[in-house]
Design a protein around this motif. Sequence first.
Motif, PDB file in Angstrom:
ATOM      1  N   VAL A   1       5.628 -16.852  -2.386  1.00  8.21           N
ATOM      2  CA  VAL A   1       5.591 -16.278  -3.727  1.00  8.21           C
ATOM      3  C   VAL A   1       6.438 -15.014  -3.798  1.00  8.21           C
ATOM      4  CG1 VAL A   1       3.516 -14.870  -3.303  1.00  8.21           C
ATOM      5  CG2 VAL A   1       4.054 -15.660  -5.628  1.00  8.21           C
ATOM      6  N   ILE A   2       7.080 -14.804  -4.937  1.00  8.70           N
ATOM      7  CA  ILE A   2       7.959 -13.649  -5.124  1.00  8.70           C
ATOM      8  C   ILE A   2       7.121 -12.381  -5.279  1.00  8.70           C
ATOM      9  CG2 ILE A   2       9.653 -12.579  -6.669  1.00  8.70           C
ATOM     10  CD1 ILE A   2      10.553 -15.461  -7.377  1.00  8.70           C
ATOM     11  N   LEU A   3       7.417 -11.393  -4.452  1.00  7.75           N
ATOM     12  CA  LEU A   3       6.676 -10.131  -4.445  1.00  7.75           C
ATOM     13  C   LEU A   3       7.634  -8.977  -4.704  1.00  7.75           C
ATOM     14  CD1 LEU A   3       4.135  -8.401  -3.820  1.00  7.75           C
ATOM     15  CD2 LEU A   3       4.793  -8.542  -1.384  1.00  7.75           C
ATOM     16  N   ILE A   4       7.288  -8.132  -5.667  1.00  7.80           N
ATOM     17  CA  ILE A   4       8.093  -6.962  -6.006  1.00  7.80           C
ATOM     18  C   ILE A   4       7.168  -5.744  -6.025  1.00  7.80           C
ATOM     19  CG2 ILE A   4       9.528  -5.860  -7.767  1.00  7.80           C
ATOM     20  CD1 ILE A   4      10.294  -8.719  -8.686  1.00  7.80           C
ATOM     21  N   PHE A   5       7.554  -4.719  -5.303  1.00  4.78           N
ATOM     22  CA  PHE A   5       6.734  -3.511  -5.243  1.00  4.78           C
ATOM     23  C   PHE A   5       7.092  -2.545  -6.376  1.00  4.78           C
ATOM     24  CE2 PHE A   5       6.179  -4.372  -0.556  1.00  4.78           C
ATOM     25  CZ  PHE A   5       4.809  -4.542  -0.627  1.00  4.78           C
ATOM     26  N   LEU A   6       6.083  -1.848  -6.841  1.00  6.44           N
ATOM     27  CA  LEU A   6       6.251  -0.729  -7.771  1.00  6.44           C
ATOM     28  C   LEU A   6       5.837   0.532  -7.022  1.00  6.44           C
ATOM     29  CD1 LEU A   6       4.464  -2.290 -10.901  1.00  6.44           C
ATOM     30  CD2 LEU A   6       6.894  -2.422 -10.305  1.00  6.44           C
ATOM     31  N   THR A   7       6.654   1.565  -7.077  1.00  5.20           N
ATOM     32  CA  THR A   7       6.343   2.752  -6.280  1.00  5.20           C
ATOM     33  C   THR A   7       7.051   3.985  -6.817  1.00  5.20           C
ATOM     34  OG1 THR A   7       6.406   3.711  -4.054  1.00  5.20           O
ATOM     35  CG2 THR A   7       8.219   2.264  -4.659  1.00  5.20           C
ATOM     36  N   ASN A   8       6.462   5.138  -6.516  1.00  8.45           N
ATOM     37  CA  ASN A   8       7.104   6.416  -6.839  1.00  8.45           C
ATOM     38  C   ASN A   8       8.116   6.817  -5.783  1.00  8.45           C
ATOM     39  OD1 ASN A   8       5.670   7.280  -9.288  1.00  8.45           O
ATOM     40  ND2 ASN A   8       3.867   7.310  -7.964  1.00  8.45           N
ATOM     41  N   LEU A   9       7.969   6.290  -4.572  1.00  8.01           N
ATOM     42  CA  LEU A   9       8.786   6.730  -3.448  1.00  8.01           C
ATOM     43  C   LEU A   9       9.526   5.558  -2.816  1.00  8.01           C
ATOM     44  CD1 LEU A   9       6.093   9.065  -1.852  1.00  8.01           C
ATOM     45  CD2 LEU A   9       8.072   9.772  -3.220  1.00  8.01           C
ATOM     46  N   ALA A  10      10.849   5.645  -2.804  1.00  2.99           N
ATOM     47  CA  ALA A  10      11.667   4.536  -2.328  1.00  2.99           C
ATOM     48  C   ALA A  10      11.417   4.223  -0.860  1.00  2.99           C
ATOM     49  CB  ALA A  10      13.148   4.860  -2.552  1.00  2.99           C
ATOM     50  N   HIS A  11      11.112   5.217  -0.049  1.00  2.00           N
ATOM     51  CA  HIS A  11      10.976   4.956   1.385  1.00  2.00           C
ATOM     52  C   HIS A  11       9.766   4.076   1.681  1.00  2.00           C
ATOM     53  CE1 HIS A  11       8.251   8.527   1.269  1.00  2.00           C
ATOM     54  NE2 HIS A  11       7.632   7.883   2.246  1.00  2.00           N
ATOM     55  N   TYR A  12       8.754   4.106   0.789  1.00  2.00           N
ATOM     56  CA  TYR A  12       7.632   3.187   0.952  1.00  2.00           C
ATOM     57  C   TYR A  12       8.104   1.747   0.745  1.00  2.00           C
ATOM     58  CZ  TYR A  12       4.042   6.851   0.904  1.00  2.00           C
ATOM     59  OH  TYR A  12       3.245   7.928   1.215  1.00  2.00           O
ATOM     60  N   ALA A  13       8.900   1.560  -0.291  1.00  2.00           N
ATOM     61  CA  ALA A  13       9.324   0.212  -0.645  1.00  2.00           C
ATOM     62  C   ALA A  13      10.252  -0.391   0.397  1.00  2.00           C
ATOM     63  CB  ALA A  13      10.025   0.231  -2.004  1.00  2.00           C
ATOM     64  N   ILE A  14      11.007   0.440   1.095  1.00  2.00           N
ATOM     65  CA  ILE A  14      11.947  -0.077   2.098  1.00  2.00           C
ATOM     66  C   ILE A  14      11.204  -0.848   3.179  1.00  2.00           C
ATOM     67  CG2 ILE A  14      13.571   0.611   3.902  1.00  2.00           C
ATOM     68  CD1 ILE A  14      14.400   2.944   2.016  1.00  2.00           C
ATOM     69  N   ALA A  15       9.954  -0.472   3.432  1.00  2.00           N
ATOM     70  CA  ALA A  15       9.153  -1.188   4.428  1.00  2.00           C
ATOM     71  C   ALA A  15       8.756  -2.577   3.942  1.00  2.00           C
ATOM     72  CB  ALA A  15       7.905  -0.387   4.763  1.00  2.00           C
ATOM     73  N   GLY A  16       9.129  -2.914   2.722  1.00  2.00           N
ATOM     74  CA  GLY A  16       8.779  -4.205   2.166  1.00  2.00           C
ATOM     75  C   GLY A  16       9.363  -5.388   2.902  1.00  2.00           C
TER      76      GLY A  16
END
Length: 235
Positions: A79-94
Amino acid sequence: MLNIALVENDSDDVKAFCEIADVFFNQQKIPYEITVFNSAESFLETYNYQYQIIFMDIELDGMNGMDAAHKLREIDSNVILIFLTNLAHYAIAGYEVNALDYILKPLSQTAFSLKMPKVVALVKQQANKNITIVSKGEMHTFSTDKIYFVEILSHRLYYHTMDGVFDTRGTISEIETTLYPYNFRRCNNSYLVNLKYVISIEGNDVKVGPNILPISRPKKKTFINEVTNYLGGQL
């Protein structure tokens, strides 16, 4: 209908997301429905392959979005997963959980509209899967979209398709795992039905395309619920 899950516990962000999504999908003339979950726990408890896209805040109360994504991938790796976040470095761990992308907060119409065409294209690509089997010494490839149902009989699988019936060796449980994400469900121990082609249910029978199949008593309640959920409560 595009089914979207939004896992977000900030009411302002929920409102902003829904308004932004509404503009984009209406402009693209794409019918959609957003189901909002205010916790990862409530989302995971009810998840049953029913969404094409999941937008998940990383900084959730209780279980955070990254931990929830790891649990999600134990259930569904596609399934397609997209993160929402205030901080880009958190999302990079995606990448650890095969997240397709991330959108930075505060959410903006421009960022959403730039990212979504790629996402919608991927949803369309994932809508069907090609199945390749060897039947009577010949190789056949057909889309899940062309399969009415799969039948197991004497240790052979029979694919009832728009182009005819093709048989090969296999087990119903194995093909059930493969086809489950494409909305195939069992109406009894012998038949795996493509919910897209369910026309009606009368008594203990289900009409699937031009075929009428029996529904077993133990599976009747679950099967009817699956059909009802697929049709969005229209049954």
